[in-house]
Design an enzyme around this catalytic site. Structure first.
Site, short mmCIF file in Angstrom:
data_model
loop_
_atom_site.label_atom_id
_atom_site.label_comp_id
_atom_site.label_asym_id
_atom_site.label_seq_id
_atom_site.Cartn_x
_atom_site.Cartn_y
_atom_site.Cartn_z
N THR A 74 36.09 42.52 47.84
CA THR A 74 37.45 42.97 48.56
C THR A 74 38.15 44.08 47.96
O THR A 74 38.78 44.84 48.64
CB THR A 74 38.33 41.51 48.67
N LEU A 158 42.88 33.13 50.13
CA LEU A 158 42.36 32.43 49.00
C LEU A 158 43.56 31.54 48.46
O LEU A 158 43.34 30.37 48.45
CB LEU A 158 42.09 33.25 47.78
N THR A 232 41.77 33.38 38.92
CA THR A 232 40.81 33.62 39.62
C THR A 232 40.98 34.93 40.36
O THR A 232 39.83 35.21 41.29
CB THR A 232 40.36 32.63 40.73
N ARG A 234 42.44 38.62 39.15
CA ARG A 234 42.05 40.00 38.47
C ARG A 234 42.79 39.86 37.02
O ARG A 234 43.67 39.10 36.87
CB ARG A 234 42.71 41.22 38.83
N ASP A 258 38.98 32.62 34.99
CA ASP A 258 37.67 33.12 35.51
C ASP A 258 37.34 34.63 35.39
O ASP A 258 36.35 35.24 35.86
CB ASP A 258 37.68 32.90 37.19
N GLU A 263 35.50 43.61 32.41
CA GLU A 263 34.28 42.83 32.64
C GLU A 263 33.01 43.77 32.83
O GLU A 263 33.03 44.62 33.55
CB GLU A 263 34.68 42.27 34.01
N HIS A 284 33.65 35.01 35.99
CA HIS A 284 33.92 35.74 37.39
C HIS A 284 33.06 35.15 38.39
O HIS A 284 32.48 35.70 39.23
CB HIS A 284 33.84 37.19 37.39
N ILE A 285 32.86 33.72 38.56
CA ILE A 285 31.99 32.99 39.28
C ILE A 285 32.69 32.06 40.27
O ILE A 285 31.96 31.39 40.96
CB ILE A 285 31.05 32.30 38.59
N ALA A 286 34.02 32.16 40.25
CA ALA A 286 34.90 31.44 41.26
C ALA A 286 34.51 31.58 42.46
O ALA A 286 34.39 30.70 43.51
CB ALA A 286 36.41 31.35 41.08
N TRP A 287 34.09 32.92 43.04
CA TRP A 287 33.88 33.29 44.27
C TRP A 287 32.39 33.13 44.73
O TRP A 287 31.91 32.99 46.05
CB TRP A 287 34.06 34.77 44.33
#
Length: 317
Positions: A74, A158, A232, A234, A258, A263, A284-287
């Site tokens: 996104t 979200l 979750t 940025r 997250d 990163e 960074h795995i929530a998505w």
């Protein structure tokens, strides 16, 4: 059409790319692409697919064959949109694919914290229940989500997905107006009101000049002492040094992150090495449920189809 995917390793190995492959004559995938190799890998491509690889104005000006850039995310701050516009290169992104995944992540973490699931499972595995002289064995305190106030900052797909689950838990949901807004909409509260009233604050807004370091030392000092902060969105939304100090000094109770400002983070990142029990960090795995990843890829293929038909789907320029 020939497409190159510059950072395929941002997706799980189980994701099916056939919906994209069917729209192309050739798809060349690279697990990752260092800056020194971006130009060479893109020179022969009609379409560039990138998640986080930087495509600067200087680089785009050298790509005479490229017609379309598909951002497989996104956020689009890794592509110079203005330069692409000048060079007549279409740019698309994808959105609306991760609502169930992010909402599930938020509540998985909140339930772990409030229910202390791992702790109580461990107590039983250690034999503490078997050795108890009562029918149950009490360990760490369990708290209900019901009745708690969840403050949502960023009420897109979200934030709305998180709010829906919160309401099922009988939580009170309040939604922040933009921090700089002079008028508060009827279904919003001011950001200042939200940070003082919320038991849990969940961040879902984009990174902009306005939202960078939105959560700073001043904001943290005004949050409830028992507040939980969830990010979750940025990493740059939070002043990380301020958060570290707030957690150490128990200005807030707990933080679930997250995302971080860099990163992947360096191994010596202060939050990763804090040793704090009131901080949990994931990569960074929530998505990244397999279903959300597949939805993203399928949406990206729709962008390619639309472009080939002369239609403007998810265009950023």
């Amino acid at each position: 059409m020939h497409a190159v995917f510059l950072d395929k390793n941002t997706f799980s190995a189980d994701v099916d790319f056939s919906s994209i492959e069917h729209q192309l004559t050739r798809l060349t995938c690279y697990e990752s692409t260092p800056p020194s190799e971006v130009l060479a890998r893109c020179l022969d491509a009609d379409i560039i697919i990138t998640n986080k690889v930087l495509l600067s104005a200087e680089l785009l000006s050298a790509l005479t064959k490229t017609k379309l850039i598909c951002i497989s995310a996104t956020g689009y701050n890794n592509v110079d949109i203005d330069a692409a516009n000048r060079l007549n290169i279409a740019v698309t992104n994808v959105s609306g694919y991760a609502g169930p995944a992010v909402a599930q992540y938020v509540f998985a973490q909140l339930l772990e914290y409030h229910q202390q699931t791992s702790h109580h499972n461990s107590n039983t595995e250690k034999g503490l229940w078997s050795n108890s002289n009562a029918f149950c064995y009490h360990g760490k305190t369990i708290n209900e989500l019901a009745g708690k106030t969840l403050g949502i900052v960023g009420y897109g797909s979200l934030g709305k997905a998180v709010a829906t689950i919160a309401q099922a838990f009988a939580m009170k949901v309040i939604i922040s107006e933009r921090p700089s807004a002079s008028v508060i909409r009827a279904d919003r509260v001011s950001f200042e009101q939200l940070i003082t009233q919320a038991d849990i604050i969940s961040l879902h807004c984009p990174e902009t000049a306005e939202t960078k370091s939105l959560i700073n030392s001043d904001v943290l000092s005004r949050m409830k002492k028992n507040a939980v902060l969830v990010n979750t969105a940025r990493g740059a939304l939070i002043d990380e040094n301020a958060l570290l100090n707030a957690l150490r000094n128990k200005e807030i109770a707990y933080a679930i992150l997250d995302v971080l400002s860099q990163e992947p983070p360096q191994a010596n990142h202060p939050l990763l090495n804090s040793g704090l029990e009131n901080l949990k960090i994931t990569a960074h795995i929530a998505w990244a449920s397999i279903e959300a990843q597949q939805r993203l890829i399928d949406l990206l293929s729709q962008n390619i189809i639309a472009f080939s038909q002369g239609k403007r789907l998810n265009r950023l320029n």
